[in-house]
Design a protein around this motif. Structure first.
Motif, PDB file in Angstrom:
ATOM      1  N   ASP A 148      -7.018  -8.039   7.551  1.00  0.00           N
ATOM      2  CA  ASP A 148      -7.042  -8.631   8.894  1.00  0.00           C
ATOM      3  C   ASP A 148      -6.928 -10.154   8.834  1.00  0.00           C
ATOM      4  N   HIS A 149      -7.039 -10.725   7.624  1.00  0.00           N
ATOM      5  CA  HIS A 149      -6.912 -12.183   7.458  1.00  0.00           C
ATOM      6  C   HIS A 149      -5.501 -12.598   7.065  1.00  0.00           C
ATOM      7  N   ILE A 150      -4.605 -11.635   6.828  1.00  0.00           N
ATOM      8  CA  ILE A 150      -3.254 -11.989   6.399  1.00  0.00           C
ATOM      9  C   ILE A 150      -2.264 -11.683   7.536  1.00  0.00           C
ATOM     10  N   SER A 151      -0.992 -11.948   7.303  1.00  0.00           N
ATOM     11  CA  SER A 151      -0.011 -11.774   8.393  1.00  0.00           C
ATOM     12  C   SER A 151       0.093 -10.305   8.780  1.00  0.00           C
ATOM     13  N   ALA A 152       0.430 -10.064  10.038  1.00  0.00           N
ATOM     14  CA  ALA A 152       0.559  -8.687  10.540  1.00  0.00           C
ATOM     15  C   ALA A 152       1.610  -7.933   9.734  1.00  0.00           C
ATOM     16  N   LEU A 153       2.631  -8.645   9.308  1.00  0.00           N
ATOM     17  CA  LEU A 153       3.703  -8.014   8.540  1.00  0.00           C
ATOM     18  C   LEU A 153       3.150  -7.465   7.216  1.00  0.00           C
ATOM     19  N   LYS A 154       2.445  -8.329   6.472  1.00  0.00           N
ATOM     20  CA  LYS A 154       1.882  -7.900   5.176  1.00  0.00           C
ATOM     21  C   LYS A 154       0.838  -6.807   5.379  1.00  0.00           C
ATOM     22  N   ARG A 155       0.030  -6.969   6.437  1.00  0.00           N
ATOM     23  CA  ARG A 155      -1.036  -5.989   6.714  1.00  0.00           C
ATOM     24  C   ARG A 155      -0.432  -4.609   6.965  1.00  0.00           C
ATOM     25  N   ASN A 156       0.614  -4.583   7.792  1.00  0.00           N
ATOM     26  CA  ASN A 156       1.209  -3.296   8.142  1.00  0.00           C
ATOM     27  C   ASN A 156       1.859  -2.615   6.941  1.00  0.00           C
ATOM     28  N   ILE A 157       2.424  -3.411   6.049  1.00  0.00           N
ATOM     29  CA  ILE A 157       3.022  -2.828   4.839  1.00  0.00           C
ATOM     30  C   ILE A 157       1.932  -2.125   4.028  1.00  0.00           C
ATOM     31  N   ILE A 158       0.799  -2.825   3.842  1.00  0.00           N
ATOM     32  CA  ILE A 158      -0.292  -2.251   3.035  1.00  0.00           C
ATOM     33  C   ILE A 158      -0.862  -1.010   3.711  1.00  0.00           C
ATOM     34  N   LEU A 159      -1.141  -1.100   5.013  1.00  0.00           N
ATOM     35  CA  LEU A 159      -1.768   0.030   5.712  1.00  0.00           C
ATOM     36  C   LEU A 159      -0.831   1.239   5.754  1.00  0.00           C
ATOM     37  N   ARG A 160       0.476   0.972   5.896  1.00  0.00           N
ATOM     38  CA  ARG A 160       1.435   2.083   5.913  1.00  0.00           C
ATOM     39  C   ARG A 160       1.467   2.787   4.562  1.00  0.00           C
ATOM     40  N   LYS A 161       1.414   1.998   3.485  1.00  0.00           N
ATOM     41  CA  LYS A 161       1.408   2.586   2.141  1.00  0.00           C
ATOM     42  C   LYS A 161       0.162   3.430   1.925  1.00  0.00           C
ATOM     43  N   LEU A 162      -0.980   2.925   2.414  1.00  0.00           N
ATOM     44  CA  LEU A 162      -2.244   3.667   2.238  1.00  0.00           C
ATOM     45  C   LEU A 162      -2.208   4.978   3.026  1.00  0.00           C
ATOM     46  N   LEU A 163      -1.638   4.903   4.244  1.00  0.00           N
ATOM     47  CA  LEU A 163      -1.556   6.096   5.089  1.00  0.00           C
ATOM     48  C   LEU A 163      -0.655   7.143   4.430  1.00  0.00           C
ATOM     49  N   LYS A 164       0.453   6.662   3.875  1.00  0.00           N
ATOM     50  CA  LYS A 164       1.405   7.552   3.201  1.00  0.00           C
ATOM     51  C   LYS A 164       0.723   8.214   1.997  1.00  0.00           C
ATOM     52  N   ALA A 165      -0.033   7.411   1.245  1.00  0.00           N
ATOM     53  CA  ALA A 165      -0.722   7.953   0.067  1.00  0.00           C
ATOM     54  C   ALA A 165      -1.703   9.043   0.480  1.00  0.00           C
ATOM     55  N   LYS A 166      -2.351   8.842   1.637  1.00  0.00           N
ATOM     56  CA  LYS A 166      -3.317   9.842   2.130  1.00  0.00           C
ATOM     57  C   LYS A 166      -2.594  11.134   2.490  1.00  0.00           C
ATOM     58  N   LYS A 167      -1.452  10.987   3.171  1.00  0.00           N
ATOM     59  CA  LYS A 167      -0.716  12.164   3.639  1.00  0.00           C
ATOM     60  C   LYS A 167      -0.122  12.938   2.474  1.00  0.00           C
ATOM     61  N   ASN A 168       0.250  12.201   1.410  1.00  0.00           N
ATOM     62  CA  ASN A 168       0.880  12.859   0.267  1.00  0.00           C
ATOM     63  C   ASN A 168      -0.109  13.549  -0.647  1.00  0.00           C
ATOM     64  N   LYS A 169      -1.385  13.294  -0.393  1.00  0.00           N
ATOM     65  CA  LYS A 169      -2.405  13.929  -1.235  1.00  0.00           C
ATOM     66  C   LYS A 169      -2.243  15.444  -1.141  1.00  0.00           C
ATOM     67  N   THR A 170      -2.136  16.107  -2.255  1.00  0.00           N
ATOM     68  CA  THR A 170      -1.995  17.568  -2.227  1.00  0.00           C
ATOM     69  C   THR A 170      -3.282  18.167  -1.678  1.00  0.00           C
ATOM     70  N   PRO A 171      -3.126  19.090  -0.720  1.00  0.00           N
ATOM     71  CA  PRO A 171      -4.330  19.708  -0.184  1.00  0.00           C
ATOM     72  C   PRO A 171      -5.100  20.434  -1.289  1.00  0.00           C
ATOM     73  N   ALA A 172      -6.403  20.408  -1.157  1.00  0.00           N
ATOM     74  CA  ALA A 172      -7.244  21.016  -2.186  1.00  0.00           C
ATOM     75  C   ALA A 172      -6.877  22.485  -2.384  1.00  0.00           C
ATOM     76  N   GLN A 173      -6.688  22.835  -3.624  1.00  0.00           N
ATOM     77  CA  GLN A 173      -6.366  24.232  -3.940  1.00  0.00           C
ATOM     78  C   GLN A 173      -7.637  25.070  -3.819  1.00  0.00           C
TER      79      GLN A 173
END
Ligand code: NI
Length: 183
Positions: A148-173
């Motif tokens: 929240d202290h950096i530019s919106a552009l950089k923030r959104n790149i990081i948050l989008r990557k984190l969201l993608k990583a969460k979604k790609n997590k294989t569901p628990a077998q």
């Protein structure tokens, strides 16, 4: 002591304004100790209660290096009572934003008032990494992340990557139950 799961961004629990601690009692002390154990295991140098799902104003910090004896700080209701006019820039990371880092500018020196683990009012002056770390953890108590202290552009790149990583997590077998396993 117990290790607690750390919440990873984006998550609404990391955006809450946390409530003050009325009194540091045995239960609060247990949470502080569990947070320290969680932080050391991660490993990290600071952790705030909302990162482990407790929306209360508690942070723990230890910036001692591996070859130094531990210097744990347990703080309830930390407040900045003085901040220097000059700033410092550190490359910050966060256990709730794993593998992401960015330069953040904050006051270089601060004076902090807080309640310690024995419910005593204390003040410390911090500079360098300690000042940065305490301010970073205090931000968490108001739902503020280092991005929240950096530019919106950089923030959104990081948050989008984190969201993608969460979604790609294989569901628990479904757990395979070995014959004879007591359930
Ligand atoms: Ni953090």
């Amino acid at each position: 002591m117990a290790k607690l799961p750390i919440i990873v961004a984006p998550d609404p629990r990391l955006k809450l304004k946390c409530r003050r601690v009325e009194r540091v009692d045995a239960e609060t002390r247990r949470l502080m100790d569990d947070m320290l154990e969680t932080m050391y295991a991660a490993p990290g140098i600071g952790l705030a209660a909302p990162q482990v799902g407790h929306p209360v104003r508690i942070i723990v910090v230890d910036i001692a290096r591996k070859d130094e004896p531990p210097q744990p700080l347990r703080m309830a209701n930390p407040e900045i009572v003085w901040a220097s006019d000059h700033d410092a820039t550190y490359e910050e990371g966060c256990l709730s934003l794993p593998e992401h880092y960015a330069d953040v500018v904050r006051p270089a020196e601060v004076r902090i008032r807080y309640l310690d683990h024995e419910n005593e009012i204390r003040e410390i002056e911090a500079k360098g990494l300690l000042a940065t770390c305490i301010q970073h953890e205090m931000d968490h108590l108001d739902g503020v992340l280092f991005v929240d202290h950096i530019s919106a552009l950089k923030r959104n790149i990081i948050l989008r990557k984190l969201l993608k990583a969460k979604k790609n997590k294989t569901p628990a077998q479904p757990a395979t139950v070995a014959a004879g396993t007591a359930l």
